[in-house]
Structures are given as structure tokens and as C-alpha cells.
Scaffold this active site. Sequence first.
Site, PDB file in Angstrom:
ATOM      1  CD  GLU A   1      -5.144   5.303   2.737  1.00 39.72           C
ATOM      2  OE1 GLU A   1      -5.863   4.835   3.527  1.00 39.72           O
ATOM      3  OE2 GLU A   1      -5.023   6.482   2.442  1.00 39.72           O
TER       4      GLU A   1
ATOM      5  NE  ARG B   1      -6.143  -5.073  13.010  1.00 39.50           N
ATOM      6  CZ  ARG B   1      -6.076  -4.246  11.803  1.00 39.50           C
ATOM      7  NH1 ARG B   1      -6.957  -3.905  11.366  1.00 39.50           N
ATOM      8  NH2 ARG B   1      -4.641  -3.769  11.559  1.00 39.50           N
TER       9      ARG B   1
ATOM     10  CE  LYS C   1      -2.116  -0.015   4.795  1.00 41.00           C
ATOM     11  NZ  LYS C   1      -2.570   0.539   3.479  1.00 41.00           N
TER      12      LYS C   1
HETATM   13  P1  ATP Z   1      -3.331  -0.626   8.669  1.00 41.90           P
HETATM   14  O1  ATP Z   1      -4.048  -0.736   9.986  1.00 41.90           O
HETATM   15  O2  ATP Z   1      -2.206  -1.474   8.542  1.00 41.90           O
HETATM   16  O3  ATP Z   1      -3.343   0.844   8.414  1.00 41.90           O
HETATM   17  P2  ATP Z   1      -5.646  -0.915   6.794  1.00 41.90           P
HETATM   18  O4  ATP Z   1      -6.705  -1.439   7.000  1.00 41.90           O
HETATM   19  O5  ATP Z   1      -5.632   0.537   6.899  1.00 41.90           O
HETATM   20  O6  ATP Z   1      -4.205  -1.297   7.258  1.00 41.90           O
HETATM   21  P3  ATP Z   1      -5.711  -0.885   3.860  1.00 41.90           P
HETATM   22  O7  ATP Z   1      -4.876  -0.823   2.887  1.00 41.90           O
HETATM   23  O8  ATP Z   1      -7.038  -0.232   4.141  1.00 41.90           O
HETATM   24  O9  ATP Z   1      -4.981  -0.782   5.326  1.00 41.90           O
HETATM   25  O10 ATP Z   1      -6.249  -2.588   4.007  1.00 41.90           O
HETATM   26  C1  ATP Z   1      -6.627  -3.425   2.764  1.00 41.90           C
HETATM   27  C2  ATP Z   1      -7.565  -4.672   3.117  1.00 41.90           C
HETATM   28  O11 ATP Z   1      -6.386  -5.333   4.059  1.00 41.90           O
HETATM   29  C3  ATP Z   1      -8.722  -3.942   4.168  1.00 41.90           C
HETATM   30  O12 ATP Z   1      -9.755  -4.697   3.579  1.00 41.90           O
HETATM   31  C4  ATP Z   1      -8.248  -4.476   5.447  1.00 41.90           C
HETATM   32  O13 ATP Z   1      -9.277  -4.773   6.162  1.00 41.90           O
HETATM   33  C5  ATP Z   1      -7.385  -5.599   5.333  1.00 41.90           C
HETATM   34  N1  ATP Z   1      -6.327  -5.567   6.351  1.00 41.90           N
HETATM   35  C6  ATP Z   1      -5.520  -4.544   6.847  1.00 41.90           C
HETATM   36  N2  ATP Z   1      -4.997  -4.971   7.940  1.00 41.90           N
HETATM   37  C7  ATP Z   1      -5.473  -6.298   8.163  1.00 41.90           C
HETATM   38  C8  ATP Z   1      -5.013  -7.420   9.248  1.00 41.90           C
HETATM   39  N3  ATP Z   1      -3.952  -7.089  10.082  1.00 41.90           N
HETATM   40  N4  ATP Z   1      -5.743  -8.359   9.103  1.00 41.90           N
HETATM   41  C9  ATP Z   1      -6.470  -8.640   8.206  1.00 41.90           C
HETATM   42  N5  ATP Z   1      -6.883  -7.958   7.175  1.00 41.90           N
HETATM   43  C10 ATP Z   1      -6.353  -6.693   7.474  1.00 41.90           C
HETATM   44 MG    MG Z   2      -8.049   0.987   5.524  1.00 47.05          MG
END
Ligand code: ATP
Ligand code: MG
Length: 555
Positions: free
Chosen positions: A35, A264, A274
Site C-alpha cells: 500500500e 512476518r 509503517k
Molecule cells: P505495516 O504492517 O508495516 O503497515 P503492511 O502489511 O500494512 O505493513 P503493505 O504495504 O500492505 O504493508 O505490505 C506489502 C506486503 O509486504 C504485504 O504482502 C505484507 O504482507 C508484506 N509485509 C509487510 N510487513 C511485513 C513483515 N514485517 N514481514 C514480512 N512481510 C511483510
Molecule cells: Mg497491508
Amino acid sequence: MSETNARPLNFIEQIIEKDLANGLHEKVVTRFPPEPNGFLHIGHAKSICLNFGLLEQYTGYCNLRFDDTNPAAEEQRYIDSIKEDVSWLGYEWEEPIHYASDYFGLLYELAGELIKKGLAYVDSQTPDIIRESRGSFEVPGQNSPYRERSVEENLALFEQMRAGEFDEGECVLRAKIDMAAPNMNMRDPVIYRIRKVHHHQTGDQWCIYPMYDFTHPLSDAIEGITHSLCTLEFEDHRPFYDWVVDALQDHPAIARPRQYEFARLEMNYTVTSKRKLKQLVDEAVVEGWDDPRMPTISGMRRRGYTAHSIRHFCKMIGVTKSNSVTDVGMLEHAIRDDLNQNAPRRMCVVHPLKLTIINYPEGQTEQLEASNHPQDDTMGTRQIAFSGSVYIDRDDFRLEANKKYKRLVLGKEVRLRNSYVVKAVDVVKDANDEVIEVLCEYDDQTLGKNPEDRKVKGVIHWVDAASAVDCELRQYDRLFTHESPGSLDDFLAHINPQSLTIVEGAKAEASLLQAKVGMGYQFEREGYYCIDSKAAEEGQLVFNQTIGLRDTWSS
Ligand code: ATP
Ligand code: MG
């Protein structure tokens, strides 16, 4: 990329091998779906290395898709940084780049299909009531009084929602599943809401936006994603993912993707959310998303981490289905290991103290040859000037010391690295009795070798005073003093006050004027450093400490 090594298949590779063997798929299609509401961090690197990395083993491709269903939080500059980071990590997405917003038209049509199948309805309850009537784990939800609206009425209302005839919050479109489902995500989840905001891709074309849980499976289905890999929190969302895809299977645009969840990345002393990283930026705790202390990909790049080291780290941690906390020391090990092998050696004196060789011929300058890497001759040599007046580090001289101190002591000898053996014969002190200059004699027979009659064990680094360049060093320590800052609401109260130390007036050997952005150097006996890219843009010579020579935390 050539980092594949023999190791057991992880559970995702096992699934893929089975799917390929069974003929379920001929190729593997994955996606990385960020995102665009912030910069990518080390957790995203894990997901990137997984999704793109699979294509080093299997035929297929990986899409980059911006999951842009929440325009209020999203910005173009985040899109730009995400593209830069994925490329820098060394991966190529399949062109074109996708945006969930590319599908807004199709998603609207598909939502209409659900309505026609009696699988979605417009709910005119307030958001508060909708929330309350969902119930809880113990209490089943309650059906909305609008749940039995006719298909025609729903289609008309949905069309009116799209036309902007309702205010935000006046109504939503919900999937019609089961308000008593044990899985809360199946209790008639909202799939469209009214948001009268400008969208960075679609402008003011839409005032209704699809929810993530509706958009994501359909984007996967539209793109023909075979293996949709996400983190474990989404396990409970999988039933709805499958429900949506199954409900619309008869539509020609819809293939059948499968979602698989992996653990994760969580790392001690680090926040990988984020939202929390944004707070650090917004509250100016750090300089920006790319502050070298941030666990963002751009911060790590500016700090001197290499793409190779991050990919290697992701390989080391592997992919599993059980959550755990990774020691940040592993990441530090990965970069130290890479730089130890690949960083050319240079000399830089952090806290300069003048050393004058009183018997060195007046006016003479020599060019000495110095190896760029003691274990790797292929990295060649460089010339360094020597003219009898040098800087050494304040910590490398003492008036007296015991035998354990292997540096320069008044009356004793030490070797200047890549140069001669010198003996300290006198000092100059200032009014506060501080030594401001060491006077030495050198032995011109000692260049590159120890004479047989004496063994000089200590070797210290130095820079030539006449040609040295002044530079600023930025030394970093962990941003948090707390082991799991991500678990704390008041994580900002645990910032390490020593996370950044600025050293001005360090003296670097002249060859470092040619140092390149993106290249790591070992400052001998000091640590690994790289040019700060931002300061370089302003014409300043600033080096960021990437990592120390050895781990100072684990002992
Ligand atoms: P955050 O929890 O930091 O807000 P998010 O999952 O909302 O992260 P996205 O931009 O939606 O952020 O993430 C893009 C991709 O990265 C998704 O498929 C998510 O599962 C993966 N991702 C995000 N954080 C991690 C993590 N800590 N470990 C592994 N994969 C991750
Ligand atoms: Mg997300």
C-alpha cells in the site's frame, strides 16, 4: 542472481512443486502488493525476496501492485520510493506496474454481480451500528434491517452511491454471508464505502472505494496470480478471500488464486510497522524515512547496507509458518560479512592528534603503496602520501601504558600502517597539560618490514597531514534501547539518546575524495563507512558508519 544454495525447500516451495507436478499450474505468478502509504522496511524486504526470489527457481513472473484502496493515506512519493527500493534490491517486476485502482471499474461491475446473485446488499445503518451489530467472539452478530433489500433496490442504491448521491457514512455495500459466522470476517463484511476524496491515480472519478479485503482477492484473480503470499495475520481473512473468488468464478476475468500465509519478520530493537515508522518521521525523531537509523530500505541503503546483504539476510531467516523474533544481530552480521569481503580498505583518523617525525628530511614527500584489501589481491593497491607529518588517533597514544597497550607510548615504537616504524621521543602539551603533538623519530629501514633486531607488534593507522581531507563522520547506534519497541504504545519513550553521534574534523586520506555514493569502505581499525548521499548532494564530505568492525552488543 547467484545466491541459491542447497537447502531444504520451504513450505511455499513445497506447495509450488506439488502444483507444478500435478499440472495445476504451468508457471508461477506472484505479486508484491504494497500500500503506498509509507516507505518500505526490512519486513517488506522479506516479502519482496520471497515473492520475487521464487522466480529465480520457477518459470513465471512477479507483479508489482500498488494496493491503493485508501486514497486518504496514499501519496505518489511513496509509490516512487517503493519502485526505487524494489529495483535497488535487484528485482524486476513484470511490466506494466499494476494498481488496484486499475480495476475500480471492473470491481464495481463485480460488486454488481454479487448483488445480482443475492450475495451483497446496501446497508443504510450508521457505521457505529454496523460495528456494534457485528457482535463479538462470544455473541453472534445481528442481521441488518436492510439485509433483505431486493436485487433491484440494491442495484439502484449502489448506483446512487457511485453517483455521489449519499454522504460519507450514509450507507455501505456489504457481502451477504452469515452474521453468526464464528469467523468475524465472514459477518457480512463491508466491501464498498463512500469516501469523497481525491485519489492519486483516479483523481475525482470515484467517490466510492472498494475495501482491501474485497479488492485484494479480486486483483489476484484478475492478474492470474497463482500463489498469493501474505503474512499470518491474514489467515482469518482467507475464508473471505476464497468466498469472493468462488462467488465470482463464473466471470471471465476471474481466475482461481490461492492465498498462503507466512510469518512476518519481527526483529528486536526495531519497529516494523509503517504506522510507527511514520510517527518517527512525523514527530521528527529521525530526519526522514531515509534516516540511516531507520529500518527502511532507503534508510539502510543510505546507511551503507548493500542489496546483497539484505537479500542474504532474507535467505538466512527463511520462510516459515510460525511467528518469531529475529535478532537484529543477524542483519548486522550479514552486512558486516559482505563488507568484510568486499569493502576496500582506507585510513581515516576519527580524533586526530598530530605526530611529527623530527628526523624526516625537510620538504620530502613519498608515495607509499597500500593494499586495498589484505586478503584479496584482486582489489589492488593505491598510493598514499607520506611527508613526515601525520595525524594519528588520540586513543592510539599514551604517555605511559602497560604491555597490553599495543599502540604508541612515549619512548616506545609502533608501526604506522603501510609505512615506517616510529618511536615517540617527546610531546608538546597545551596550557591544560593536554598532549597536542607527539614528536617521533622514524627508521628509514623499516618501510614494509621489521628489522631483525626488534619486533614491533603494534600497528596504528594514520593519515598524511599535508594531504588529508577534513570530513564529518556520523556514527550510529540502535534507535531503541528497548528490545521490543514495536510492542509498546509509548515506544517513543525508548529512543536511544546515543543513536547518532556526529564527529566533526575527522581526517581522511586524500583518496577518499574519490569515494563513491553506494560504495562501502572499511576505515581500518574503525569500522565500515559510506558516503552520505544527501550530504554529497550538498557538496559536503560526510561518511555514515554502516556498522562497526565487530559486534559490540552480544558480549
Ligand atoms: P505495516 O504492517 O508495516 O503497515 P503492511 O502489511 O500494512 O505493513 P503493505 O504495504 O500492505 O504493508 O505490505 C506489502 C506486503 O509486504 C504485504 O504482502 C505484507 O504482507 C508484506 N509485509 C509487510 N510487513 C511485513 C513483515 N514485517 N514481514 C514480512 N512481510 C511483510
Ligand atoms: Mg497491508
